[in-house]
Write a protein that holds these residues in place. Structure first.
Motif, PDB file in Angstrom:
ATOM      1  N   GLY A  66       0.777  -1.239   0.000  1.00  0.00           N
ATOM      2  CA  GLY A  66       0.000   0.000   0.000  1.00  0.00           C
ATOM      3  C   GLY A  66       0.802   1.280   0.000  1.00  0.00           C
ATOM      4  O   GLY A  66       0.212   2.358   0.021  1.00  0.00           O
ATOM      5  N   GLY A  67       2.129   1.203  -0.029  1.00  0.00           N
ATOM      6  CA  GLY A  67       2.939   2.411   0.101  1.00  0.00           C
ATOM      7  C   GLY A  67       3.425   2.989  -1.218  1.00  0.00           C
ATOM      8  O   GLY A  67       3.245   2.406  -2.289  1.00  0.00           O
ATOM      9  N   LEU A 111      -0.292  -4.605  -9.266  1.00  0.00           N
ATOM     10  CA  LEU A 111       0.928  -4.978  -8.550  1.00  0.00           C
ATOM     11  C   LEU A 111       0.739  -4.814  -7.047  1.00  0.00           C
ATOM     12  O   LEU A 111       1.173  -5.666  -6.265  1.00  0.00           O
ATOM     13  N   SER A 112       0.073  -3.741  -6.638  1.00  0.00           N
ATOM     14  CA  SER A 112      -0.215  -3.539  -5.219  1.00  0.00           C
ATOM     15  C   SER A 112      -1.010  -4.716  -4.659  1.00  0.00           C
ATOM     16  O   SER A 112      -0.723  -5.224  -3.573  1.00  0.00           O
ATOM     17  N   GLY A 113      -2.008  -5.187  -5.421  1.00  0.00           N
ATOM     18  CA  GLY A 113      -2.813  -6.325  -4.988  1.00  0.00           C
ATOM     19  C   GLY A 113      -2.023  -7.619  -4.922  1.00  0.00           C
ATOM     20  O   GLY A 113      -2.231  -8.451  -4.034  1.00  0.00           O
ATOM     21  N   ASP A 114      -1.092  -7.809  -5.859  1.00  0.00           N
ATOM     22  CA  ASP A 114      -0.261  -9.020  -5.843  1.00  0.00           C
ATOM     23  C   ASP A 114       0.662  -9.046  -4.624  1.00  0.00           C
ATOM     24  O   ASP A 114       0.911 -10.102  -4.033  1.00  0.00           O
ATOM     25  N   ILE A 115       1.166  -7.880  -4.239  1.00  0.00           N
ATOM     26  CA  ILE A 115       1.996  -7.800  -3.039  1.00  0.00           C
ATOM     27  C   ILE A 115       1.150  -8.105  -1.798  1.00  0.00           C
ATOM     28  O   ILE A 115       1.592  -8.813  -0.890  1.00  0.00           O
ATOM     29  N   ARG A 129      -6.291  -1.041   4.957  1.00  0.00           N
ATOM     30  CA  ARG A 129      -7.080  -0.929   3.730  1.00  0.00           C
ATOM     31  C   ARG A 129      -6.595  -1.912   2.667  1.00  0.00           C
ATOM     32  O   ARG A 129      -7.390  -2.587   2.007  1.00  0.00           O
ATOM     33  N   THR A 130      -5.275  -2.012   2.498  1.00  0.00           N
ATOM     34  CA  THR A 130      -4.723  -2.887   1.471  1.00  0.00           C
ATOM     35  C   THR A 130      -4.981  -4.354   1.793  1.00  0.00           C
ATOM     36  O   THR A 130      -5.433  -5.127   0.937  1.00  0.00           O
TER      37      THR A 130
END
Length: 401
Positions: free
Chosen positions: A327-328, A338-342, A367-368
């Motif tokens: 989320g950063g 990519l954020s979702g995969d992390i 949130r993430t």
């Protein structure tokens, strides 16, 4: 184009890179995408190529060739697809200050007109609305309306000992507004004299730094400092690690700055709040900006262990080694996939502990991780530590929800 965005020590530090690739092994973006060109070692190599190809002493000394605009735009793809988690800096064997280098690099890309279109949106939102989401800044404290019982003044006092700096995400996202609500209720239970800033609170400026727009930060620093002075406060409390770190590193040191986990530990140690038993097994996710950034690892763990009945288990990778939630670094705006995969990798690690809930100390982490859990119907609670403590508050039955 020039190399003016870098300090001399940064130009020298880059030459110390040994190409060991340890940074690539631990990078959450590389792990999630399986793309080595998102790694720190690739970024440093590309940056050296660009710097040596520009007009000036570096180009002459290293006999570099001029870098095209297309090459810069291609390179900027790796520059902005990074969470700024700081793990590469943590493991760098030669001690390169990589996180500061990434911030300077993003500023360079903005000055070189090689950046994602979303950067313009971030800039415009903050300059026009004073928050990153382009919401009405007069509505920053409207989450108070959702509280079961709030004072008539809505916590907007003229004067107070403590200012609670809420932050953009917790102010506007319903998913995480339980965090400020919980913290306000804990403050009430502990007899804390605090005030919100309401519309006088502007974004802390961290999204500007992450967007390569650091030259605009001072406007926000000056405004927020004066708004706190006007309250007569001596202490500012943050539940957001990015706001906390931003104030610690980029604001004048005029007030006592405290993260919520530190304040909660103080309330527990001074017996200002009482905690009842909770029958839960929890693990803790260290937010990047609170852990690696601000070096605060113990306060949240002390608070969790102070709650009777809670079984605490560490993640396989924790404290300095804790893996980012995704989320950063404005990554969610630049590359949501990519954020979702992390986040997926993070949740898989959490599930390996057998915990009922993952607790963190950051609204963006909540949130993430919660978004991924909800989307995939995973039976796991995602809580901010303020929510956990609020659940454990030992209050008279008449005050219970």
């Amino acid at each position: 184009m020039s190399n003016r965005d870098y300090r001399l020590c940064q130009l020298l530090e880059m030459e110390a890179c040994t190409n060991c690739r340890i940074c690539a092994d631990i990078c959450p973006a590389v792990t999630a995408s399986q793309k080595g060109d998102l790694s720190a070692v690739y970024r440093v190599k590309g940056l050296k190529e660009i710097l040596k190809g520009r007009v000036g002493f570096l180009r002459k000394f290293f006999k570099g060739s001029e870098v095209s605009g297309d090459r810069l735009k291609e390179f900027s793809d790796t520059v902005f697809r990074c969470t700024l988690c700081g793990n590469c800096q943590e493991v760098c064997p030669v001690g390169i200050s990589l996180k500061d280098l990434w911030l300077a690099l993003r500023m360079d890309m903005v000055h070189s007109d090689a950046y994602p279109d979303k950067i313009n949106m971030i800039r415009d939102n903050l300059l026009e609305s004073h928050n990153v989401f382009a919401e009405d800044n007069e509505e920053r404290a409207e989450w108070v309306d959702d509280m079961a019982s709030a004072p008539d003044d809505g916590y907007l006092k003229d004067k107070a000992d403590v200012v609670y700096f809420t932050g953009c995400v917790a102010s506007y996202f319903p998913m995480v507004q339980k965090i400020p609500i919980s913290l306000a209720e804990i403050f009430d239970a502990g007899g804390v004299d605090f005030s919100l800033m309401g519309e006088d609170e502007w974004c802390c400026g961290f999204p500007l730094l992450g967007a390569g727009l650091g030259e605009l930060v001072q406007l926000f620093v000056d405004h927020n400092m004066q708004a706190v002075r006007d309250k007569g406060a001596t202490e500012v409390v943050f539940a957001c690690p990015s706001c906390y770190q931003m104030w610690k590193e980029h604001y004048p040191h005029e007030f006592k700055l405290t993260h919520a986990t530190q304040f909660l530990r103080r309330l527990v140690e001074e017996e200002k709040i009482r905690l009842k038993p909770l029958n839960m097994k929890v693990t803790y996710h260290d937010p990047c900006d609170l852990g690696r950034g601000a070096r605060e690892f113990d306060a949240p763990r002390d608070v969790i262990r102070a709650i009777p009945g809670v079984e605490f288990v560490e993640l396989p990778r924790n404290r300095e080694e804790c893996q980012c939630c995704g989320g950063g670094g404005n990554l969610e705006m630049i590359d949501a996939g990519l954020s979702g995969d992390i986040a997926r990798n993070k949740i898989e690690e959490v599930l390996s502990t057998g915990a009922d809930a993952v607790v963190t100390s950051c609204q963006q982490c909540v949130r993430t991780m919660y978004s991924y859990v909800r989307r995939n119907k995973i039976p796991l609670e995602v809580l901010d530590i303020t929510q956990l403590v609020r659940r454990a508050l030992d209050r008279p039955e008449s005050e219970e929800d």
